[in-house]
Design a protein around this motif. Structure first.
Motif, PDB file in Angstrom:
ATOM      1  N   ARG A 144       2.486  -1.518   4.708  1.00 44.76           N
ATOM      2  CA  ARG A 144       2.385  -2.533   3.855  1.00 44.76           C
ATOM      3  C   ARG A 144       3.373  -2.420   2.620  1.00 44.76           C
ATOM      4  O   ARG A 144       3.113  -2.005   1.720  1.00 44.76           O
ATOM      5  CB  ARG A 144       0.996  -2.952   3.399  1.00 44.76           C
ATOM      6  N   ASP A 145       4.830  -2.552   3.216  1.00 47.59           N
ATOM      7  CA  ASP A 145       5.925  -2.068   2.282  1.00 47.59           C
ATOM      8  C   ASP A 145       6.078  -3.157   1.070  1.00 47.59           C
ATOM      9  O   ASP A 145       6.691  -4.169   1.855  1.00 47.59           O
ATOM     10  CB  ASP A 145       6.927  -1.771   3.167  1.00 47.59           C
ATOM     11  N   ALA A 146       5.974  -2.984  -0.017  1.00 48.69           N
ATOM     12  CA  ALA A 146       6.157  -4.056  -0.908  1.00 48.69           C
ATOM     13  C   ALA A 146       7.767  -4.217  -1.184  1.00 48.69           C
ATOM     14  O   ALA A 146       7.912  -5.397  -1.423  1.00 48.69           O
ATOM     15  CB  ALA A 146       5.488  -3.599  -2.403  1.00 48.69           C
ATOM     16  N   LEU A 147       8.437  -3.301  -0.884  1.00 51.52           N
ATOM     17  CA  LEU A 147       9.872  -3.609  -1.129  1.00 51.52           C
ATOM     18  C   LEU A 147      10.353  -4.336   0.095  1.00 51.52           C
ATOM     19  O   LEU A 147      11.286  -5.113  -0.255  1.00 51.52           O
ATOM     20  CB  LEU A 147      10.617  -2.222  -1.329  1.00 51.52           C
ATOM     21  N   GLU A 198       0.897  -1.321  -0.164  1.00 48.80           N
ATOM     22  CA  GLU A 198       0.074  -0.049  -0.183  1.00 48.80           C
ATOM     23  C   GLU A 198       0.822   1.277   0.021  1.00 48.80           C
ATOM     24  O   GLU A 198       1.795   1.257   0.938  1.00 48.80           O
ATOM     25  CB  GLU A 198      -0.774   0.000   1.146  1.00 48.80           C
ATOM     26  N   ALA A 199       0.584   2.091  -1.040  1.00 53.53           N
ATOM     27  CA  ALA A 199       1.446   3.310  -1.100  1.00 53.53           C
ATOM     28  C   ALA A 199       1.055   4.267   0.499  1.00 53.53           C
ATOM     29  O   ALA A 199      -0.138   4.268   0.913  1.00 53.53           O
ATOM     30  CB  ALA A 199       1.047   4.149  -2.154  1.00 53.53           C
ATOM     31  N   ALA A 200       1.994   4.751   0.724  1.00 55.46           N
ATOM     32  CA  ALA A 200       1.706   5.290   2.298  1.00 55.46           C
ATOM     33  C   ALA A 200       2.884   6.649   2.327  1.00 55.46           C
ATOM     34  O   ALA A 200       3.948   6.394   1.756  1.00 55.46           O
ATOM     35  CB  ALA A 200       1.951   4.628   3.446  1.00 55.46           C
ATOM     36  N   HIS A 201       2.604   7.654   3.059  1.00 56.95           N
ATOM     37  CA  HIS A 201       3.519   8.866   3.330  1.00 56.95           C
ATOM     38  C   HIS A 201       4.935   8.306   4.037  1.00 56.95           C
ATOM     39  O   HIS A 201       4.761   7.680   5.228  1.00 56.95           O
ATOM     40  CB  HIS A 201       2.863   9.857   4.057  1.00 56.95           C
TER      41      HIS A 201
END
Ligand code: HGY
Ligand code: MN
Ligand code: MN
Length: 427
Positions: A245-248, A232-235
């Motif tokens: 939810r850091d995909a990297l 999920e993109a987040a600041h």
């Protein structure tokens, strides 16, 4: 006796071979010693057009099949007989070197031209093939043209494959075709008496052993996967770690798990994460989507399958609260090349007084798919420090000449064979 004598003195024209090499090296030259010719792009199309112009100047017939493989044919005394074929590819890594694929195409053309120069007739036609999209650098998978030609991949799936700009093979092929001039149609999987591909070794063995020729025994297994992880993109400044939810981070956890699994004391397994994309890819946004490729190789099918079977467990399950899916877009088991063709190549090397050894190929090649259709093998020449898929790729003109002469002699023997004394390739 005269034709025997003629054959003995028959040698390729090194000046012409090198002038072709230099002419092709100019197309898509990077200025750093290498070349960049993504399949079906303007540079690859220009290289294919130049090859066809050379062929048309000798009035060889030129054809194309529905996936864009090119066929240049020199007729034989028995035109209806299946040809002896040779060839390789003109598309390159992005960027790549000036020898991977290119050498096999110009060496093959040199065989046709040398026979033509000396008015040597062969029973069988001889056909040069330029396989489309061997590298799989722009459009996946690698060896696309030969896998469709041999029936291993459907043409629909291949035509739908898209590059990173979303351009499909179908669109790029139509665009490229419009620049190639008039071409006959060539059917997929046409009967072929035998196939020999000349290629740089792309490894260090021949150079280390001080040998001129590799008689290739087979090609190791290869399997390639595409993994997509969705978070999920987040600041980057305001989002607490427990909310992320850091995909990297998820990709890194999977990749370190795979790298651990790939540790092989015998150093036989080849494991590469060659392509990784991160979205949205700004410094201050937590990555929402990461995609990466897995390239696996092994000479033994069981060992390759064992690793393949663990991929789903690592890349197909939720990781650090991110969804993850994986698909295998290439699976090609190891193959052995035909014993009779290998012995013809060995005899040709001996006839030329060329030092040689038998070795398996670590890289994959279009010959792997031709081996499904007819007795097949390859001729390797050494390359500098085994460097390849690198702009510094280099081969010595003397090795290029020796390889082309061995190819000429081997093809001449096979092209004069009557019925197929070659034991058909075991199913
Ligand atoms: O991937 C390979 O082995 C080939 O060089 N394309
Ligand atoms: Mn190649
Ligand atoms: Mn390559």
């Amino acid at each position: 006796v005269s034709s025997q004598l003629k054959t003995m003195e028959l040698s390729v024209d090194l000046d012409r071979l090198m002038s072709r090499h230099h002419a092709l090296a100019k197309i898509g030259a990077t200025g750093r010693g290498g070349v960049c010719r993504p399949a079906l792009g303007p540079e690859d199309t220009a290289a294919r057009r130049l090859l066809l112009d050379w062929a048309r100047a000798r009035s060889f017939s030129c054809a194309i099949d529905p996936i864009g493989n090119l066929f240049v044919r020199r007729n034989g005394g028995e035109p209806g007989w299946p040809p002896v074929s040779t060839g390789s590819h003109l598309d390159t890594q992005i960027p790549g070197g000036n020898y991977d694929g290119i050498y096999g195409v110009i060496a093959g053309l040199e065989v046709l031209e040398t026979l033509e120069d000396h008015d040597i007739s062969t029973r069988r036609p001889i056909e040069l093939v330029v396989w489309n999209n061997e590298e799989g650098a722009r459009f996946s998978p690698t060896t696309m043209g030969s896998s469709v030609y041999s029936g291993a991949t459907s043409i629909e799936a291949a035509l739908e494959s898209c590059d990173r700009e979303g351009i499909s093979v179908r669109k790029a092929l139509a665009e490229s075709l419009s620049k190639l001039g008039n071409l006959d149609q060539h059917a997929f999987g046409a009967p072929c008496h035998a196939y020999i591909e000349a290629h740089i070794e792309q490894g260090p063995v021949l150079e280390a052993e001080g040998l001129s020729i590799g008689v290739v025994t087979g090609i190791q297994g290869i399997s390639q996967f595409q993994t997509t992880i969705t978070g999920e993109a987040a600041h980057a400044g305001t989002t607490p770690r427990r909310r992320r939810r850091d995909a990297l981070l998820a990709a890194m956890s999977q990749i370190s798990g795979l790298a651990k699994l790939a540790e092989d004391p015998g150093d036989k397994l080849r494991f590469t994460i060659g392509k990784l994309t991160v979205l949205p890819g700004t410094p201050n946004t937590v990555p929402s989507e990461v995609a990466f490729t897995i390239d696996l190789r092994h000479p033994q099918r069981e060992a390759l399958d064992a690793f393949r079977n663990s991929i789903e467990r690592i890349c197909g399950t939720e990781t650090l609260s991110c969804k993850s899916k994986v698909n295998e877009f290439l699976n090609s088991p190891p193959i052995d090349f035909d014993a009779r063709v290998r012995s013809v190549i060995r005899d040709a090397a001996i006839g030329r007084g060329a030092s040689f050894m038998e070795l398996a190929s670590g890289a994959t090649h279009d010959a792997k798919y031709m081996a499904k259709l007819c007795p097949t093998s390859m001729i390797f020449i050494p390359c500098l420090s085994g460097i390849s898929h690198n702009e510094a790729e280099m081969a010595a003109p003397s090795d290029m000449e020796c390889g082309a002469n061995v190819l000429l002699d081997a093809i001449k023997v096979l092209a004069d064979e009557t019925a197929s004394p070659i034991a058909q390739v075991p199913a």
